[in-house]
Motif scaffolding. Structure first.
Motif, mmCIF file in Angstrom:
data_model
loop_
_atom_site.group_PDB
_atom_site.id
_atom_site.type_symbol
_atom_site.label_atom_id
_atom_site.label_comp_id
_atom_site.label_asym_id
_atom_site.label_seq_id
_atom_site.Cartn_x
_atom_site.Cartn_y
_atom_site.Cartn_z
ATOM 1 N N GLY A 1 2.157 7.471 28.599
ATOM 2 C CA GLY A 1 3.214 7.455 29.598
ATOM 3 C C GLY A 1 3.206 8.612 30.562
ATOM 4 O O GLY A 1 4.147 8.770 31.351
ATOM 5 N N ASN A 2 2.171 9.442 30.532
ATOM 6 C CA ASN A 2 2.086 10.569 31.458
ATOM 7 C C ASN A 2 1.576 10.112 32.821
ATOM 8 O O ASN A 2 0.564 9.409 32.903
ATOM 9 N N LEU A 3 2.246 10.522 33.880
ATOM 10 C CA LEU A 3 1.787 10.236 35.236
ATOM 11 C C LEU A 3 0.601 11.152 35.547
ATOM 12 O O LEU A 3 0.729 12.375 35.526
ATOM 13 N N LEU A 4 -0.537 10.540 35.856
ATOM 14 C CA LEU A 4 -1.751 11.317 36.111
ATOM 15 C C LEU A 4 -1.989 11.566 37.586
ATOM 16 O O LEU A 4 -2.449 12.645 37.974
ATOM 17 N N VAL A 5 -1.685 10.589 38.435
ATOM 18 C CA VAL A 5 -1.910 10.752 39.870
ATOM 19 C C VAL A 5 -1.179 9.641 40.607
ATOM 20 O O VAL A 5 -0.973 8.545 40.074
ATOM 21 N N THR A 6 -0.767 9.941 41.833
ATOM 22 C CA THR A 6 -0.208 8.936 42.736
ATOM 23 C C THR A 6 -1.086 8.874 43.974
ATOM 24 O O THR A 6 -1.301 9.895 44.643
ATOM 25 N N LEU A 7 -1.618 7.688 44.261
ATOM 26 C CA LEU A 7 -2.465 7.505 45.434
ATOM 27 C C LEU A 7 -1.694 6.774 46.519
ATOM 28 O O LEU A 7 -1.025 5.776 46.248
ATOM 29 N N LYS A 8 -1.803 7.282 47.743
ATOM 30 C CA LYS A 8 -1.230 6.579 48.879
ATOM 31 C C LYS A 8 -2.108 5.384 49.240
ATOM 32 O O LYS A 8 -3.270 5.312 48.823
ATOM 33 N N PRO A 9 -1.591 4.429 50.042
ATOM 34 C CA PRO A 9 -2.386 3.236 50.359
ATOM 35 C C PRO A 9 -3.742 3.581 51.001
ATOM 36 O O PRO A 9 -4.706 2.844 50.836
ATOM 37 N N THR A 10 -3.816 4.683 51.696
ATOM 38 C CA THR A 10 -5.062 5.062 52.340
ATOM 39 C C THR A 10 -5.897 6.000 51.486
ATOM 40 O O THR A 10 -6.879 6.579 51.953
ATOM 41 N N GLY A 11 -5.512 6.142 50.212
ATOM 42 C CA GLY A 11 -6.183 7.099 49.350
ATOM 43 C C GLY A 11 -5.462 8.421 49.428
ATOM 44 O O GLY A 11 -4.580 8.704 48.626
ATOM 45 N N ALA A 12 -5.811 9.235 50.390
ATOM 46 C CA ALA A 12 -5.043 10.406 50.800
ATOM 47 C C ALA A 12 -4.967 11.530 49.773
ATOM 48 O O ALA A 12 -4.249 12.487 49.999
ATOM 49 N N VAL A 13 -5.677 11.425 48.666
ATOM 50 C CA VAL A 13 -5.780 12.582 47.777
ATOM 51 C C VAL A 13 -7.101 13.253 48.068
ATOM 52 O O VAL A 13 -8.144 12.781 47.701
ATOM 53 N N ALA B 1 7.093 0.415 46.054
ATOM 54 C CA ALA B 1 7.519 -0.368 47.218
ATOM 55 C C ALA B 1 6.875 0.130 48.505
ATOM 56 O O ALA B 1 6.647 -0.650 49.443
ATOM 57 N N ASP B 2 6.569 1.424 48.584
ATOM 58 C CA ASP B 2 5.975 1.965 49.798
ATOM 59 C C ASP B 2 4.446 1.857 49.816
ATOM 60 O O ASP B 2 3.787 2.395 50.713
ATOM 61 N N GLY B 3 3.881 1.150 48.830
ATOM 62 C CA GLY B 3 2.448 0.923 48.806
ATOM 63 C C GLY B 3 1.652 1.926 48.006
ATOM 64 O O GLY B 3 0.449 1.753 47.794
ATOM 65 N N ARG B 4 2.292 2.985 47.540
ATOM 66 C CA ARG B 4 1.591 3.963 46.720
ATOM 67 C C ARG B 4 1.305 3.378 45.330
ATOM 68 O O ARG B 4 2.029 2.493 44.862
ATOM 69 N N THR B 5 0.261 3.878 44.689
ATOM 70 C CA THR B 5 -0.099 3.430 43.342
ATOM 71 C C THR B 5 -0.070 4.604 42.388
ATOM 72 O O THR B 5 -0.679 5.648 42.646
ATOM 73 N N GLU B 6 0.672 4.429 41.297
ATOM 74 C CA GLU B 6 0.741 5.449 40.261
ATOM 75 C C GLU B 6 -0.164 5.064 39.098
ATOM 76 O O GLU B 6 -0.273 3.889 38.748
ATOM 77 N N PHE B 7 -0.778 6.054 38.497
ATOM 78 C CA PHE B 7 -1.645 5.849 37.341
ATOM 79 C C PHE B 7 -1.068 6.637 36.165
ATOM 80 O O PHE B 7 -0.881 7.855 36.254
ATOM 81 N N TYR B 8 -0.780 5.919 35.085
ATOM 82 C CA TYR B 8 -0.226 6.520 33.882
ATOM 83 C C TYR B 8 -1.217 6.379 32.732
ATOM 84 O O TYR B 8 -1.924 5.370 32.624
#
Length: 458
Positions: free
Chosen positions: A444-456, A433-440
């Motif tokens: 089912g393992n969460l690999l990374v969460t990217l903020k809308p501006t990238g930010a990693v 909802a806050d615009g972040r994108t999760e990659f699984y």
């Protein structure tokens, strides 16, 4: 996606390594990027590698042949490294990283490595600014397939760019490179390419280190990379005839494959990365030539050939499970070769949809992720579980363990390609909802969460 009845036999559960949720394959790729950036230095308006061989702190190892070399050649890998940095920057939305990657690329394009006749000079000495053809710092010979690999990397880089002029320049340079090789490097009586040639393209049948005969002069996997460039140009409609490609593929298959060492300083007839490169190349050649027998050979001989190198246990107390050793005479698990094998298994998954190939690719990346050291992101060049190079060259002086050096734009960085290939094509994406994108991943393992501006940031 096509299917193959053979694929289900090839992936062993004993080889499998699970994801580490506390340090994922993305974390590993990010740290490798961070270390590569640490090993760059300004060069006018561009960037270049300080060295092609550094320790855990990024200090050049000038005692080694690679230590005072940089450029686009095999060990230095400036174009391929720039491509992986650029792709990672795009993925995380880091414009400063993509600009640095372009600066590294432009160093190759604008600082004397490209000759007007299409040839690409592989190395420059950091101590003298002299250009040289090989890692022994002389101009007696070069490996033509490794020059072709630079052209292939330029084509892949062109695909990533929004700058049409730069993409066109890279494509044209790749064509010129392929043309030079076709004009000056002639095939041997067995239909394959010489492993080494002189500056004029004449066969050079000796080892890198002396005038002793090279035992794999006529059967090195180095030649696969010339075929790879030609096939890629053909698939893009950039060359007009496929007759020579068909002849080379036939010679390769009639011989049962040429899988000798791709690395310039080893001399085995079977090297893991040669099998991986051959699979990737022949899979595309089967499409170009519309010949399913080539695809069958790619799976039955090339991809299946990787099984002999798989390690299904931790050896001598070292985390080797899930990695491939390089070759019989030098059985260290070197990591650029492992990354190329991961790419090959992902190509097989894309072609067949068989998740066993996907499992093998991810296993390799997860196993490699266990071998970062220090606080700068360093990924070892290889895991020496059999003490081939000596404990004095291992992290912490261990008798068996990771080597405390790496090639920052090759062994340290090549895992980025298969990691991004997986994340971009097959990872499950969830937008919060806050615009972040999760990659699984598919387990089912969460690999990374990217903020809308990238930010990693690496």
């Amino acid at each position: 996606m096509k299917s193959t009845s053979k694929s289900s036999e090839w992936s062993s559960s004993d080889f499998y390594v699970p994801e580490n949720p506390d340090y994922t394959i993305f974390d590993s790729a990010r740290d490798s990027v961070r270390f590569a950036l640490h090993c760059l230095e300004p060069c006018g308006e561009h960037w270049r590698a300080k060295s092609s061989f550094v320790d855990v702190e990024g200090v050049p190892q000038t005692w080694h042949d690679f230590g005072t070399l940089e450029g686009p050649g095999w060990a230095a890998n400036a174009v391929g490294g720039a491509l992986e940095l650029y792709r990672f920057g795009k993925f995380v939305g880091d414009k400063s990283l993509t600009e640095t990657a372009l600066g590294l690329l432009r160093h190759v394009l604008e600082c004397g490595f490209l000759r007007e006749d299409g040839f690409i000079v592989p190395y420059r000495e950091t101590t003298t600014d002299k250009f040289v053809l090989n890692f022994k710092h002389n101009n007696d010979w070069f490996c033509p397939g490794s020059i072709a690999r630079i052209g292939f990397q330029m084509l892949l880089f062109a695909d990533e760019l929004t700058d049409d002029a730069l993409a066109k320049l890279l494509t044209e340079q790749a064509i010129w490179c392929a043309t030079w090789l076709a004009q000056y490097v002639h095939r041997l009586p067995n239909g394959w390419f010489p492993r080494r040639v002189t500056p004029s393209g004449e066969p050079y049948p000796y080892t890198a280190e002396s005038l002793s005969p090279d035992p794999i002069f006529d059967c090195s996997g180095d030649g696969i990379q010339t075929l790879q460039l030609w096939v890629e140009l053909g698939l893009r409609g950039l060359i007009g005839t496929y007759g020579t490609i068909a002849e080379v593929v036939k010679a390769f298959m009639d011989a049962g494959g040429f899988f000798g060492s791709v690395n310039h300083d080893t001399y085995d007839r079977h090297e893991n990365v040669a099998y991986a490169l051959a699979f990737r190349t022949l899979l595309k050649a089967s499409l170009l030539l519309d010949d399913p027998s080539i695809r069958d050979f790619a799976y039955d001989v090339c991809l299946r050939g990787l099984d002999r190198f798989k390690m299904t246990e931790d050896r001598n107390g070292v985390a080797t499970k899930g990695l491939l050793f390089m070759e019989e005479s030098w059985n260290t698990a070197y990591l650029w070769e492992n990354a190329e094998a991961a790419c090959a298994f992902l190509d097989a998954f894309a072609d067949t949809g068989d998740e066993k190939f996907l499992r093998d690719a991810l296993t390799i990346l997860r196993a490699a992720a266990k071998h970062h050291y220090g606080d700068k992101g360093f990924l070892t060049e290889g895991v020496d579980w059999d003490n081939v190079v000596g404990s004095q060259h291992h992290v912490g002086g261990a008798q068996f363990g990771a080597i405390r050096y790496t090639e920052p734009l090759l062994n340290n960085l090549h895992i980025v390609e298969p990691t991004l290939n997986y994340l971009e094509r097959w990872a499950t994406k969830r937008t919060l909802a806050d615009g972040r994108t999760e990659f699984y991943d598919h387990e089912g393992n969460l690999l990374v969460t990217l903020k809308p501006t990238g930010a990693v940031k690496p």
